[in-house]
Design an enzyme around this catalytic site. Structure first.
Site, short mmCIF file in Angstrom:
data_model
loop_
_atom_site.label_atom_id
_atom_site.label_comp_id
_atom_site.label_asym_id
_atom_site.label_seq_id
_atom_site.Cartn_x
_atom_site.Cartn_y
_atom_site.Cartn_z
N TYR A 243 32.88 62.79 54.44
CA TYR A 243 31.50 63.26 54.21
C TYR A 243 30.87 63.73 55.52
CZ TYR A 243 32.92 60.40 50.37
OH TYR A 243 33.66 59.86 49.36
N VAL A 261 33.94 54.24 49.10
CA VAL A 261 32.93 53.20 49.34
C VAL A 261 33.42 51.78 49.03
CG1 VAL A 261 30.81 54.57 49.17
CG2 VAL A 261 31.79 53.58 47.11
N1 GLN Z 1 32.22 56.24 42.64
C1 GLN Z 1 31.46 56.42 43.85
C2 GLN Z 1 30.19 57.20 43.56
O1 GLN Z 1 30.24 58.01 42.69
C3 GLN Z 1 32.32 57.13 44.86
C4 GLN Z 1 31.63 57.35 46.16
C5 GLN Z 1 32.51 57.13 47.37
O2 GLN Z 1 33.52 56.46 47.36
N2 GLN Z 1 32.04 57.65 48.47
O3 GLN Z 1 29.16 57.03 44.12
#
Ligand code: GLN
Length: 311
Positions: A243, A261
Site C-alpha cells: 500500500y 492485516v
Molecule cells: N480483508 C481486509 C479488508 O478488506 C484486507 C485488508 C488487508 O489485508 N490489508 O480490509
C-alpha cells in the site's frame, strides 16, 4: 554471506524479545483476538529446502496476501484484458481508500488495494456461484502448497462480512461506474472469504515458490504461470504490495512482498527462495511491523535484493 539456518534463528530470537510490536488490527473484530507475541518465519529455497523458525506452523489469517493468488488466477482466465478494469500503479493511499476511485472513474489503481481485489473477485466469479469461486481459490492454494489442510476461517469471514462497511462502499461505488459485473454482495462474498483463508508461514512460503522460480514449482517442475507473468506479479508486489508503505518496503527490504492485516508477509527472492513471515502487530500503514523488520534484517544478512548484483 551468512548461513541461512543460522540467520533465521538469529532473526527469530531477536523478534521474540522485541517490545515494540505494533498494533494488532481490530477493525475486523475476529483479528483483534490474536496474540501479538506470535512470530513465525519460513523459507522455501529453489533447491528444495524448507527452513523455519518460531511459530511457522501456526495458521493465521492471510488477508490481503490472498490477493497475489486471486490475481494469478484471474490473469489465467482473462489475460491482459484484466488491465482494462484494474491499474498497475502504486496508490500512495491506504488499502481501503475510496478517494482515487472518483477521479479515476471506478478503475482501482492496482489489484492489491481492496478495490482492485474486489474487481479481481468479480472477474473470478464469472459463470460461477460464489462458493464455487471460493472453492477454486482454496483448491489453488492447496495445490501450490501441496497441503490439503488449508481452509477458510469461517469466523473471520463472517466477522469481515458483518463489519465491512468500507468494502461495501467501494464495491457499490465501482458498480455505479460499471466496473463490477455482479451484485456487490456476491463479489464481496468471494473477497471476504479469500481474505479469511488461514495458512501458516510454511504453507505460504511453499505456495509462493512459483514466484521465486520463474513461474514453476521447483519440486515438481510444473509450470504455474509463464516466466514473464511471474516477473510481472513480482513487479506488482514490489511496487504495490505494501500500500502506501510500498516505497519504504522496497527501500528497506528490496524484494517483492505482499502484506496482509493479519500480520503476514509473503516475499520472494527471484532465483533463490520464497519466504513468509508472521507477526500480528502492524505499523501505521497496516503492514506487519516486526515482519517487515525481520525481512529487512534477513535480506541484509543474506544479501538478498532485486537491486544488488548476485553472487
Ligand atoms: N480483508 C481486509 C479488508 O478488506 C484486507 C485488508 C488487508 O489485508 N490489508 O480490509
Amino acid at each position: 554471506m551468512a548461513d541461512l539456518e543460522q540467520a533465521l534463528a538469529e532473526v527469530a530470537a531477536e523478534m521474540a524479545v522485541s517490545e515494540d510490536r505494533g498494533e494488532v488490527a481490530t477493525y475486523i473484530p475476529q483479528l483483534g483476538r490474536v496474540d501479538a507475541k506470535k512470530f513465525g518465519i519460513a523459507v522455501a529455497t529453489n533447491d528444495g529446502r524448507v527452513l523455519t523458525a518460531g511459530d511457522a506452523d501456526e495458521p493465521f489469517s492471510i488477508q490481503s496476501i490472498s490477493k497475489v493468488f486471486t490475481l494469478t488466477l484471474a490473469l489465467g482466465e482473462k489475460g491482459d484484458a484484466l488491465w482494462k478494469r484494474v491499474g498497475r500503479e502504486p496508490s500512495g493511499n491506504p488499502f481501503n481508500s475510496i478517494v482515487q476511485l472518483e477521479h479515476e472513474s471506478g478503475i482501482p489503481r492496482n489489484p492489491f488495494i481492496n478495490a482492485g481485489a474486489i474487481v479481481v473477485s468479480d472477474i473470478l466469479l464469472a459463470g460461477h456461484q460464489p462458493r464455487e469461486t471460493i472453492g477454486e481459490i482454496v483448491h489453488f492454494l492447496r495445490f501450490l502448497a501441496n497441503d490439503e489442510a488449508i481452509v477458510v476461517d469461517r469466523e473471520v469471514a463472517a466477522s469481515e462480512q458483518a463489519t465491512g462497511y468500507r468494502n461495501f462502499a467501494l464495491a457499490n461505488y465501482m458498480r455505479s461506474f460499471g466496473n463490477l459485473t455482479h451484485a456487490p454482495e456476491l463479489a464481496l462474498g468471494v473477497y471476504f472469504h479469500h481474505c479469511a483463508i488461514a495458512m501458516s508461514c510454511r504453507q505460504l512460503a511453499l505456495a509462493g515458490r512459483f514466484l521465486a522460480n520463474g513461474g514453476r514449482n521447483p519440486d515438481t517442475g510444473h509450470s504455474v504461470v509463464s516466466p514473464e507473468r511471474a516477473r510481472r506479479i513480482n513487479a506488482l508486489m514490489l511496487t504495490c504490495g505494501h500500500y502506501d508503505g510500498s516505497g519504504d518496503f522496497a527501500f528497506r527490504v528490496g524484494i517483492p512482498g505482499k502484506s496482509g492485516v493479519g500480520g503476514g508477509i509473503l516475499a520472494s527472492v527471484p532465483g533463490v527462495a520464497s519466504l513468509a513471515v508472521w507477526s500480528p502487530g502492524l505499523n501505521a500503514n497496516g503492514n506487519s511491523k516486526l515482519g517487515s523488520l525481520a525481512l529487512e534484517k534477513l535480506a541484509r544478512m543474506m544479501n538478498w535484493s532485486v537491486f544488488a548484483p548476485r553472487g
